[in-house]
Design a protein around this motif. Structure first.
Motif, short mmCIF file in Angstrom:
data_model
loop_
_atom_site.label_atom_id
_atom_site.label_comp_id
_atom_site.label_asym_id
_atom_site.label_seq_id
_atom_site.Cartn_x
_atom_site.Cartn_y
_atom_site.Cartn_z
N MET A 1 0.84 -1.19 0.00
CA MET A 1 0.00 0.00 0.00
C MET A 1 0.88 1.26 0.00
O MET A 1 1.86 1.35 0.74
N ILE A 2 0.54 2.21 -0.81
CA ILE A 2 1.28 3.48 -0.87
C ILE A 2 0.90 4.31 0.35
O ILE A 2 -0.28 4.53 0.62
N LYS A 3 1.92 4.79 1.06
CA LYS A 3 1.66 5.58 2.27
C LYS A 3 1.83 7.08 2.04
O LYS A 3 1.25 7.88 2.74
N ALA A 4 2.67 7.44 1.04
CA ALA A 4 2.92 8.86 0.78
C ALA A 4 3.29 9.07 -0.68
O ALA A 4 3.85 8.17 -1.32
N VAL A 5 2.97 10.24 -1.19
CA VAL A 5 3.32 10.63 -2.55
C VAL A 5 3.98 12.00 -2.48
O VAL A 5 3.49 12.91 -1.81
N PHE A 6 5.11 12.12 -3.16
CA PHE A 6 5.87 13.37 -3.21
C PHE A 6 5.73 13.99 -4.59
O PHE A 6 5.82 13.29 -5.59
N PHE A 7 5.55 15.30 -4.62
CA PHE A 7 5.42 16.03 -5.86
C PHE A 7 6.52 17.07 -5.98
O PHE A 7 6.93 17.66 -4.98
N ASP A 8 6.96 17.34 -7.20
CA ASP A 8 7.76 18.52 -7.51
C ASP A 8 6.76 19.59 -7.93
O ASP A 8 5.58 19.31 -8.13
N VAL A 9 7.21 20.81 -8.08
CA VAL A 9 6.29 21.88 -8.46
C VAL A 9 6.40 22.21 -9.94
O VAL A 9 5.49 21.95 -10.72
N GLY A 10 7.51 22.79 -10.36
CA GLY A 10 7.67 23.22 -11.74
C GLY A 10 7.60 22.07 -12.73
O GLY A 10 8.38 21.14 -12.66
N GLY A 11 6.64 22.13 -13.63
CA GLY A 11 6.48 21.10 -14.65
C GLY A 11 5.69 19.90 -14.20
O GLY A 11 5.30 19.06 -15.02
N VAL A 12 5.44 19.77 -12.91
CA VAL A 12 4.64 18.65 -12.39
C VAL A 12 3.29 19.18 -11.92
O VAL A 12 2.25 18.83 -12.44
N LEU A 13 3.31 20.04 -10.90
CA LEU A 13 2.07 20.66 -10.42
C LEU A 13 1.76 21.95 -11.16
O LEU A 13 0.62 22.27 -11.44
N LEU A 14 2.81 22.70 -11.48
CA LEU A 14 2.66 24.06 -12.00
C LEU A 14 3.14 24.15 -13.43
O LEU A 14 4.23 23.69 -13.76
N LYS A 15 2.32 24.78 -14.25
CA LYS A 15 2.68 25.03 -15.64
C LYS A 15 2.94 26.52 -15.79
O LYS A 15 2.07 27.35 -15.55
N GLN A 16 4.17 26.85 -16.14
CA GLN A 16 4.54 28.24 -16.38
C GLN A 16 5.18 28.34 -17.74
O GLN A 16 6.16 27.65 -18.01
N ASP A 17 4.62 29.17 -18.61
CA ASP A 17 5.27 29.43 -19.88
C ASP A 17 5.76 30.87 -19.84
O ASP A 17 5.06 31.79 -20.24
N SER A 18 6.94 31.04 -19.28
CA SER A 18 7.44 32.38 -19.05
C SER A 18 7.96 33.07 -20.30
O SER A 18 7.98 34.28 -20.38
#
Length: 124
Positions: A1-18
């Motif tokens: 069973m998965i107990k935790a999930v880790f996320f990065d921000v840039g490109g994973v959670l957040l889309k920024q086209d600067s």
């Protein structure tokens, strides 16, 4: 069973086209192409190691304007908000990122700050 999930921000959670916004900023200011991108890179070089704007730097105001414009365009990567909400029901969630020191503000802007039990930011 998965107990935790880790996320990065840039490109994973957040889309920024600067690039588009930075080019527009150059045109509006009448600057040579790439000037805004250079200012933003200077800021990121400092911010990713826990710094803020360079004290006394003559372009701090301009960097702040660029930052506000970029952050106003922050968007979630398609499907990530639902995934975070669903995973949050069944396991612990965390963010591990080398984002800038204002990561918590950005996650709050996206409505996700409360979803994460732990936020590890190497910029701090």
């Amino acid at each position: 069973m998965i107990k935790a999930v880790f996320f990065d921000v840039g490109g994973v959670l957040l889309k920024q086209d600067s690039s588009v916004m930075l080019e527009l900023h150059d045109r509006e200011k009448g600057w040579r192409a790439g000037t805004s991108a250079g200012l933003w890179k200077e800021y990121l070089d400092v911010a990713h190691v826990g710094g803020e704007l360079l004290p006394g730097y003559r372009r701090n105001g301009e960097v702040e304007r660029i930052k506000r414009r970029l952050y106003a365009t922050n968007r979630m990567v398609s499907g990530m908000e639902a995934l975070v909400r669903e995973l949050g029901e069944v396991c612990r969630l965390a963010v591990i990122s080398n984002f800038t020191a204002d990561l918590n503000q950005v996650l709050d802007q996206l409505g996700l700050l409360a979803s994460f039990e732990l936020i590890v930011n190497s910029a701090l």
